[in-house]
Design an enzyme around this catalytic site. Sequence first.
Site, short mmCIF file in Angstrom:
data_model
loop_
_atom_site.label_atom_id
_atom_site.label_comp_id
_atom_site.label_asym_id
_atom_site.label_seq_id
_atom_site.Cartn_x
_atom_site.Cartn_y
_atom_site.Cartn_z
N TYR A 83 -66.54 50.75 -100.00
CA TYR A 83 -66.52 50.96 -101.45
C TYR A 83 -67.56 52.00 -101.88
O TYR A 83 -67.85 52.14 -103.07
CB TYR A 83 -66.79 49.64 -102.17
CG TYR A 83 -65.69 48.60 -102.01
CD1 TYR A 83 -64.41 48.84 -102.49
CD2 TYR A 83 -65.93 47.38 -101.39
CE1 TYR A 83 -63.40 47.90 -102.36
CE2 TYR A 83 -64.92 46.42 -101.25
CZ TYR A 83 -63.67 46.69 -101.74
OH TYR A 83 -62.68 45.75 -101.61
N TYR A 97 -59.04 45.25 -107.83
CA TYR A 97 -60.14 44.42 -108.32
C TYR A 97 -61.46 45.13 -108.12
O TYR A 97 -62.47 44.74 -108.72
CB TYR A 97 -60.12 43.05 -107.64
CG TYR A 97 -60.99 42.86 -106.42
CD1 TYR A 97 -60.60 43.32 -105.17
CD2 TYR A 97 -62.22 42.21 -106.52
CE1 TYR A 97 -61.41 43.13 -104.05
CE2 TYR A 97 -63.02 42.01 -105.41
CZ TYR A 97 -62.62 42.48 -104.18
OH TYR A 97 -63.42 42.29 -103.07
N ARG A 98 -61.47 46.18 -107.29
CA ARG A 98 -62.72 46.83 -106.89
C ARG A 98 -62.30 48.08 -106.16
O ARG A 98 -61.24 48.12 -105.53
CB ARG A 98 -63.43 45.86 -105.95
CG ARG A 98 -64.80 46.18 -105.46
CD ARG A 98 -65.22 44.99 -104.60
NE ARG A 98 -66.51 45.12 -104.00
CZ ARG A 98 -66.98 44.29 -103.06
NH1 ARG A 98 -66.24 43.28 -102.64
NH2 ARG A 98 -68.17 44.46 -102.55
N ASP A 125 -66.90 38.09 -94.98
CA ASP A 125 -66.52 38.26 -93.58
C ASP A 125 -67.67 38.70 -92.68
O ASP A 125 -67.75 38.31 -91.53
CB ASP A 125 -65.36 39.26 -93.47
CG ASP A 125 -64.10 38.72 -94.10
OD1 ASP A 125 -63.41 37.93 -93.45
OD2 ASP A 125 -63.83 39.04 -95.27
N HIS A 136 -63.97 53.06 -92.89
CA HIS A 136 -62.86 52.42 -93.57
C HIS A 136 -63.01 52.47 -95.07
O HIS A 136 -64.11 52.61 -95.60
CB HIS A 136 -62.68 50.97 -93.09
CG HIS A 136 -63.83 50.07 -93.44
ND1 HIS A 136 -63.88 49.37 -94.62
CD2 HIS A 136 -64.95 49.77 -92.78
CE1 HIS A 136 -65.00 48.67 -94.66
NE2 HIS A 136 -65.68 48.90 -93.57
C1 EUG Z 1 -62.17 41.99 -97.33
C2 EUG Z 1 -62.05 41.18 -98.43
C3 EUG Z 1 -62.41 41.66 -99.66
C4 EUG Z 1 -62.89 42.94 -99.80
C5 EUG Z 1 -63.03 43.74 -98.69
C6 EUG Z 1 -62.67 43.24 -97.45
C7 EUG Z 1 -61.73 41.44 -96.06
C8 EUG Z 1 -61.51 42.14 -94.95
C9 EUG Z 1 -61.46 39.87 -100.85
O1 EUG Z 1 -62.30 40.95 -100.80
O2 EUG Z 1 -63.21 43.39 -101.03
C10 EUG Z 1 -61.01 41.52 -93.73
#
Ligand code: EUG
Length: 607
Positions: A147, A531-532, A207, A450
Amino acid sequence: MASVDLTSIPLLDKKHSGVPSDYLEQAKGSKARLYSNKTLPASVPRDEEVPVLPPDVTREIFDAAIAELKRKLGEENVELNDKPLVDGWYLEHPNTHDAFHVVPQSDLVSSATVYPGSTDEVVQIVRWANDYLIPIYPISMGRNLGYGGAAPRVRGSVVVDLGRRMNKVLKIDGSNATCMVEPGVSYFKLHEEVQKTGYDLWVDVPDVAGGSVLGNAIDRGVGYTPYGDHFTNHCGLEVVLPSGEVLRTGMGALPGKDGADNPSWQAFQNPYGPTPDGIFSQSNFGIVTKMGMWLMPATGHQSYMITFPRDDDFEQIIEIIRPLALNRILGNIPQLRSVIQELAVTGKPKSFFYDGKDPMPREVVRSHAKNMPCGDISWAFYGTVYGNKETRDMQLEIIKREFGKVAGARFILPEEMPPEHYIHSRVNVCSGTPELRELDWLNWQPNAAHLFFAPITPTRGEDARVIHEIVSRLHKKWGFDNFSTLCIAGREMHWIANIVYDRADEDSKRRAVGLMREMIEEAAKNGFGEYRTHLLFADQVARTYGWNNQALMRFNETIKDALDPNGILAPGRAGIWPRRFRGKGWEILEEDEWRNSSLPKVDGSSK
Ligand code: EUG
């Protein structure tokens, strides 16, 4: 192949952004794998005068301003960004630029970094920025990877690295299950501190656990226990406004007895009157220096996996999930992951599975998946039930019965999978235990970076199908494998399409941007929004929320101009530009060059 130094990984007892010692071996493995797949040098010489200046500031003024800042904060707490830019990796990440650059590495860079040690020093920095009209860009820890990381939106901004010195867990109220943290507290750190109290409480972790608890919550990030919606589970903020005024939200606004913090600050989220916390999330209206957070009393838990063989059953799967989610039979935020993730999260590069540069054909994915523990599947659902065994077993029975309606669905418990399978990492994440394992899919490409495309859809088959179709078609068109993970919160899902690209390959970066822009545009045309998003796409995404002639953006701009008349705080964050910058060409909108850029051939190369 880049050489790799496995001795430089910081430990949590030495550095706030470090890793607990019991994760060190795992971290070494991740780093070694990433570097074995890296062809870029650690850094390249910079080909412009550095530090890069903030807009409309001469070098003379900048130097005077920095000298002044050093007098206020101490020489050692101000650092010029005048050295080569080093991307590093997750645990040794930069605070000077976006490590996952999707445009030239030097596009999104700071001029300097300042390290405040207290709320009062943050106030001094804000006042200083107003004096010199130098934009500042606060980061908690700078791990907003995918992000924008630590990068400021405006080149030459001064990054305010809050986390390095403001990294204390200020309170843990074990009996009422709350805590209060500073910006530099990672999930690793909070988990460790909570463990030390002896209270049996969970910290909801995302995560990967190296991020800031405060930063993630105010960016509205997500974890996977019943407390997975981080912003919803925060309670009380302390905020430095762009004027230098300090504000406490919720019950914190009411002074406690004899000047103590209010005893209800972490128990109730609201003050009397309007509740302001929301405007300090995903915003540039204030710098959050303290945040309260609820902790979850530990409970019994049982994770499981359900695999689905057929691509065509996607809508049926979502339709089964909705009532289970609404009725809290699914106790947490489960993930539905596409099969390619099963391949990628082994840490093996794409080249291990496939020679081509184009998206891996379905038959090739299938030929590998069928020899893996998951088998020949299209989707894997990772869920967890909570409570005592009797409760969990009742829930599992319903879950098995409902998903059992999908042809070929297979219910799997962790103990049925080999010890190296990803399900064991889900067990940890879904029970409040920090993890690093999710780093491993980054090996998919060499020099991998990514970007997340993260739209929201209702938990309904026909809506989810729209995003599924857009994501699948456009990934093919722009030449990327479709790594989709759906994080299901209840009535809605955060659809996370993860674009993994090669930082050494200009064409791969260009295609990643094109793919993002087109997905944002097509999703919005169909009524779906993110959402972001990465800071480069903030303008485009913000403007998709344009109902009634951009009423929301005009409201945000009104607040921005009232709170930050000089436009010093994170201009452009979340697409919100202060008056000083507005309409002067800073906005990056969708009509830019991607639309006319050439598409890849089928083999992924450009023409
Ligand atoms: C993930 C989940 C997110 C996010 C970026 C990555 C999960 C990756 C639900 O939010 O903003 C496996």
